[in-house]
Motif scaffolding. Structure first.
Motif, PDB file in Angstrom:
ATOM      1  N   UNK A  12       0.861  -1.184   0.000  1.00  0.00           N
ATOM      2  CA  UNK A  12       0.000   0.000   0.000  1.00  0.00           C
ATOM      3  C   UNK A  12       0.893   1.227   0.000  1.00  0.00           C
ATOM      4  N   UNK A  91      -5.923  -6.507  -4.255  1.00  0.00           N
ATOM      5  CA  UNK A  91      -6.190  -5.609  -3.118  1.00  0.00           C
ATOM      6  C   UNK A  91      -6.624  -6.427  -1.894  1.00  0.00           C
ATOM      7  N   UNK A  95      -4.893  -6.457   1.695  1.00  0.00           N
ATOM      8  CA  UNK A  95      -5.587  -6.080   2.923  1.00  0.00           C
ATOM      9  C   UNK A  95      -5.447  -7.171   3.988  1.00  0.00           C
ATOM     10  N   UNK A 234     -12.561  -4.290   3.798  1.00  0.00           N
ATOM     11  CA  UNK A 234     -13.108  -3.306   2.861  1.00  0.00           C
ATOM     12  C   UNK A 234     -13.012  -3.812   1.427  1.00  0.00           C
ATOM     13  N   UNK A 235     -11.902  -4.489   1.094  1.00  0.00           N
ATOM     14  CA  UNK A 235     -11.706  -4.932  -0.293  1.00  0.00           C
ATOM     15  C   UNK A 235     -12.715  -6.021  -0.661  1.00  0.00           C
ATOM     16  N   UNK A 237     -15.755  -6.146   0.350  1.00  0.00           N
ATOM     17  CA  UNK A 237     -17.015  -5.449   0.081  1.00  0.00           C
ATOM     18  C   UNK A 237     -17.027  -4.909  -1.353  1.00  0.00           C
ATOM     19  N   UNK A 238     -15.883  -4.353  -1.787  1.00  0.00           N
ATOM     20  CA  UNK A 238     -15.804  -3.813  -3.154  1.00  0.00           C
ATOM     21  C   UNK A 238     -15.921  -4.939  -4.163  1.00  0.00           C
TER      22      UNK A 238
ATOM     23  N   UNK B 111     -11.542   4.963  -6.421  1.00  0.00           N
ATOM     24  CA  UNK B 111     -11.849   3.804  -5.601  1.00  0.00           C
ATOM     25  C   UNK B 111     -10.578   3.382  -4.869  1.00  0.00           C
ATOM     26  N   UNK B 113      -9.921   0.324  -2.343  1.00  0.00           N
ATOM     27  CA  UNK B 113     -10.463  -0.742  -1.497  1.00  0.00           C
ATOM     28  C   UNK B 113      -9.778  -0.804  -0.134  1.00  0.00           C
ATOM     29  N   UNK B 114      -8.472  -0.514  -0.071  1.00  0.00           N
ATOM     30  CA  UNK B 114      -7.770  -0.639   1.207  1.00  0.00           C
ATOM     31  C   UNK B 114      -8.131   0.496   2.165  1.00  0.00           C
ATOM     32  N   UNK B 115      -8.649   1.592   1.637  1.00  0.00           N
ATOM     33  CA  UNK B 115      -9.045   2.706   2.499  1.00  0.00           C
ATOM     34  C   UNK B 115     -10.558   2.748   2.700  1.00  0.00           C
ATOM     35  N   UNK B 116     -11.233   1.707   2.219  1.00  0.00           N
ATOM     36  CA  UNK B 116     -12.676   1.621   2.434  1.00  0.00           C
ATOM     37  C   UNK B 116     -13.497   2.504   1.499  1.00  0.00           C
ATOM     38  N   UNK B 117     -12.876   2.981   0.400  1.00  0.00           N
ATOM     39  CA  UNK B 117     -13.636   3.808  -0.540  1.00  0.00           C
ATOM     40  C   UNK B 117     -14.100   2.913  -1.687  1.00  0.00           C
ATOM     41  N   UNK B 148      -5.122   2.119  -7.818  1.00  0.00           N
ATOM     42  CA  UNK B 148      -6.460   2.587  -7.456  1.00  0.00           C
ATOM     43  C   UNK B 148      -7.209   3.118  -8.684  1.00  0.00           C
TER      44      UNK B 148
END
Lengths: 255, 201
Positions: A12, A91, A95, A234-235, A237-238, B111, B113-117, B148
């Protein structure tokens, strides 16, 4: 302390001060490390095209504190940039590592599994993505010391039978169905139903039939959730929002 | 000595800026109050003015003082093509390059994903409404070539799939006028992987 020639991946990156990047990296011999790439956000910084996620790199760094300074980047390459579903899956892997690995705690086996997973995502077929993910999830659990016993029932004596159905309880093991209560079960709440065929297929890395792959996915998710705790990924969920039509967040409009 | 209330308030207000910690905020506050009081008044006025008058364009979502921005009001533009960028600064760069004569949609983020967006946080349903207005024929994804930005492009292309639109992505590769000798290995490698076919035997 100076470290030279360390194989690593960027997990990241985020902006840091005016022109730098703060990188979370997974290295082979030093585990997860946080590095500052000085000047990486300058318009003509050559390093910017190199400190990318999902690319094998060799890094040098120095520094005594938790936040080290990146000194040199060598591009190992050989892997095209991820895109599409493999990118979103990448991702997810990152994560998992960010959530489950502590800094400066080396796990060489996890690094090797991650390397193979990235090559699998970048060079493999699209249909093989879920196999790549399952293999990595199992390797990660094993590397962290949460390896499930897939060949024997809880207690480690009676072998798993392919025709038998089991209830797999995280932190305990497989119990044959119907459950003979009372069983000495930790009250984690993380458990799922799984067939003996799937447990053995996972143990021997032979996931083939569609339903076996699906069962393995649910089993590994249960085991990971037990380790991850209450905060969802979070990943994930996406990934669901994009690739599982039933849970899509945008309304389907007429074409 | 206790810090006067108004000074403490100013310092904590300045800390909302990205990259500004307590020390920088204190330095800024001292500078504004001691050395540049007129500049401070100007800053306060400009901030208030922008807050009162600046909103988002209803069609492309970039910053605008009117309901529709200048670009969206321009009738000489090609309404069949819609270009999607992450930030208003990307729109300005594309306008400077004079390569595109259609309309834009500004995501105001990407977007991550690792930051929740995810798609919900980016409000992609608004983009879907804009792209499916019946006039747009081609959607051009000009999000950044970061992981991203790529993820954002992928999610949008999945969202617009099956609606009869052409969805394209700006190309990635060697910089114009670039020499292999001076190109970083990442860029060069990807240019090679994404090489174009010119002729076959």
């Amino acid at each position: 302390m100076k470290v030279e020639g360390q194989p690593a991946f960027v997990l990241h990156s985020q902006p840091y001060k005016e022109t730098s990047l703060l990188l979370e990296c997974l290295s082979r011999d030093y585990g997860r490390v946080a590095l500052v790439a000085r000047g990486a956000r300058r318009p003509r910084a050559e390093i910017r095209g190199q400190v990318l996620p999902f690319v094998p790199l060799v890094l040098d760094w120095f520094g005594k504190s938790e936040l080290r300074t990146l000194a040199r980047v060598e591009w190992l390459g050989g892997v095209p940039q991820l895109s599409g579903l493999p990118l979103l899956s990448g991702f997810y892997l990152n994560e998992l590592l960010l959530r489950l690995l502590a800094r400066d705690d080396p796990h060489e086996a996890v690094f090797t599994a991650y390397q193979q997973a990235i090559i699998g995502l970048a060079c493999g077929e699209l249909g093989a993505v879920s196999l790549v993910l399952r293999r990595f999830e199992l390797a990660l659990l094993t590397g962290l010391g949460y390896a499930p016993n897939l060949s024997h029932q809880a207690g480690g004596v009676i072998p798993i039978e392919p025709e038998q159905q089991y209830c797999f309880i995280a932190g305990h093991g497989a119990e044959p169905l119907p459950l003979v209560l009372p069983v000495d079960i930790p009250e984690t709440g993380y458990q799922c139903l799984v067939s003996g065929t799937t447990l053995l297929a996972l143990a021997h890395d032979q996931l083939q039939q569609r339903w076996v792959v699906q069962e393995a996915k649910i089993l590994l998710r249960t085991l990971l959730d037990a380790v991850l705790g209450a905060v969802p990924l979070a990943s994930r969920r996406v990934l669901h929002a994009v690739h599982e039509p039933r849970t899509r967040v945008w309304p389907v409009m007429p074409a | 000595m206790n810090t006067p209330m108004s000074l403490a308030q100013l310092v904590s207000a300045l800390r909302v800026l990205p990259g500004v910690g307590p020390k920088s905020a204190l330095r800024m506050a001292y500078h504004l109050l001691q050395h540049d009081r007129s500049g401070a008044a100007q800053l306060a006025h400009a901030l208030q003015h922008a807050l009162d008058h600046l909103g988002h364009c209803q069609r492309c979502h970039t910053f605008s003082e009117s309901p529709l921005c200048d670009i969206c009001l321009d009738t000489s533009r090609d309404p069949q093509r819609l270009c999607i960028v992450e930030m208003p600064v990307d729109l300005l760069r594309l306008e400077e390059s004079r390569c595109f004569n259609g309309f834009y949609f500004v995501l105001m983020g990407r977007l991550s994903p690792l930051d929740g967006i995810g798609p919900q946080e980016l409000q992609l349903d608004r983009l879907q409404q804009r792209a499916l207005d019946g006039v747009v024929q081609e959607v051009i994804l000009a999000t950044n070539y970061t992981a991203e930005g790529e993820a954002t492009a992928h999610v949008i292309s999945e969202m617009l799939r099956g609606h009869g639109l052409t969805v394209s992505r700006i190309a990635r590769g060697m910089p114009v006028g670039g020499e292999l000798e001076f190109t970083d290995p990442g860029t060069l490698a990807q240019a090679f992987y994404e090489r174009r076919h010119l002729a076959s035997s």
